[in-house]
Structure formats: structure tokens, C-alpha cells
Enzyme design. Structure first.
Site, PDB file in Angstrom:
ATOM      1  N   ARG A  23       0.815  -1.089  -0.042  1.00 17.68           N
ATOM      2  CA  ARG A  23       0.110  -0.064  -0.287  1.00 17.68           C
ATOM      3  C   ARG A  23       0.834   1.203   0.214  1.00 17.68           C
ATOM      4  NH1 ARG A  23      -3.711  -1.392   4.550  1.00 17.68           N
ATOM      5  NH2 ARG A  23      -4.905  -2.448   2.753  1.00 17.68           N
ATOM      6  N   ASP A 105       0.656  -8.128   9.147  1.00 13.75           N
ATOM      7  CA  ASP A 105      -0.630  -8.562   8.981  1.00 13.75           C
ATOM      8  C   ASP A 105      -1.325  -8.024  10.302  1.00 13.75           C
ATOM      9  OD1 ASP A 105      -0.011  -9.950   6.490  1.00 13.75           O
ATOM     10  OD2 ASP A 105       0.853 -11.231   7.912  1.00 13.75           O
ATOM     11  N   ASP A 120      -6.905  -9.631  12.200  1.00 17.16           N
ATOM     12  CA  ASP A 120      -6.148 -10.419  11.362  1.00 17.16           C
ATOM     13  C   ASP A 120      -5.193 -11.497  11.456  1.00 17.16           C
ATOM     14  OD1 ASP A 120      -7.685  -8.664   9.157  1.00 17.16           O
ATOM     15  OD2 ASP A 120      -6.013  -7.193   9.579  1.00 17.16           O
ATOM     16  N   GLU A 123      -5.008 -13.896   8.892  1.00 19.83           N
ATOM     17  CA  GLU A 123      -4.439 -13.321   7.704  1.00 19.83           C
ATOM     18  C   GLU A 123      -2.714 -13.712   8.104  1.00 19.83           C
ATOM     19  OE1 GLU A 123      -3.414  -9.342   5.464  1.00 19.83           O
ATOM     20  OE2 GLU A 123      -5.210  -9.588   6.551  1.00 19.83           O
TER      21      GLU A 123
END
Length: 176
Positions: A23, A105, A120, A123
Site C-alpha cells: 500500500r 498482518d 487479522d 491473515e
């Protein structure tokens, strides 16, 4: 290689353990810049995801990064108080292009009443296997998650009363 100075506009790049970009925050204003800590502010900044999708942040935020801690903290100013989003991550590096870190994560969402939720975990388990996180990284991340939770409970650092408000006031001096 110099560190960004107060008032500089920088990008923030988040990566995954495998080295791929995760990101990008297009623009944050540096409110404090040193080799140990960077505090930035942004509002309605463009965020680009790894798949190319973009979105715009909805509220002003103060971002806290430190070279000794495996987490970063984003304080979001909303009408009903400050919400925090904390990323368990590598310490940041600055390379004259952007502030960069590896996102691992696990996240912690903190509400204005200082209650929190760990997010998360599934994840984290999936990516830990997929990207072969070394055992030492797992130990460091879990230790730093514990440290982060202590900071929240003790209202330390960015969780201290007035921390986000004071840095936001400084951010407003750069907004025209």
C-alpha cells in the site's frame, strides 16, 4: 542521506515480507523527523493498493513511526473521538524516496474509550506459512504486540491524552 524535515511532504510505502508493495499513502506532512522517529499528518490523502485500486482517507490522521518498535500507530480524528489503527510491522526505514516498512498482518484497532480489538490473526497465520516468516520474526512480532498492548493500557506514547490533538494542531499550521 538526510531524514525528512518538519514540513516536508513524504510518501509512506508499506510492503509485505516477500518484498512486494502492499500500500502507498501519497502524501503525509512531516511534523517531526529524526533518525529515530517520524510523526506525520495527513487528511484525505490518496492510498493506492497493491492491485492498483485507490481510495481516499476519510479523516485527519496522525501517524507515528519509530526505528526501535515493530509497530506503527495511526490516530484518526473522528467526531466521537480518536480511533487508533496499529500495524504490527518492521521498524521504518527512510531512503530519500519514502518512509518504508514491512506490514506483518496483525493489527490492533483501539477505540476512544481505549478498549481494543486484535485483528487479522488468521491473515497472519496464512501469510506466516505462505511467506515462511522465520521463527525469530514471529517471536519479535509477538513481543512487540505485547509492548503495544502495554502502551495502550498505560496510555503511553501516542495513546497519551492530548498526544494526537497536539500533533494535529501542529499539522493544521501546514494546511492552507
Amino acid at each position: 542521506m538526510g531524514f525528512p524535515r518538519e514540513g516536508d511532504k513524504i510518501q509512506i510505502h508499506s510492503y509485505k515480507h516477500n518484498g512486494y508493495i502492499h500500500r502507498v499513502w501519497e502524501e503525509s506532512t512531516v511534523l517531526k523527523g529524526s533518525q529515530h522517529c517520524i510523526i506525520g499528518g495527513n487528511d484525505r490523502t490518496i492510498v493506492t493498493e497493491s492491485d492498483g485500486r485507490t481510495w481516499v482517507t476519510r479523516e485527519p490522521a496522525i501517524c507515528y513511526f519509530h526505528v526501535r518498535h515493530w509497530f506503527n500507530i495511526i490516530g484518526m480524528l473522528r467526531e466521537d473521538g480518536v480511533y487508533y489503527y496499529c500495524n504490527i510491522s518492521s521498524p521504518f526505514v527512510w531512503d530519500d524516496e519514502a518512509l518504508k516498512y514491512i506490514d506483518y498482518d496483525l493489527d490492533v484497532k483501539v477505540y476512544p474509550d481505549m478498549t481494543f480489538t486484535i485483528l487479522d490473526e488468521d491473515e497472519y497465520e496464512l501469510h506466516s506459512k505462505m511467506m515462511n516468516y522465520p521463527e525469530v520474526i514471529d517471536l519479535i512480532l509477538r513481543k512487540n504486540l505485547d509492548t503495544l498492548l502495554q502502551w495502550i493500557r498505560q496510555k503511553k506514547g501516542p495513546f497519551a491524552p492530548e498526544f494526537i490533538d497536539e500533533w494535529y494542531e501542529r499539522y493544521l499550521t501546514y494546511v492552507k
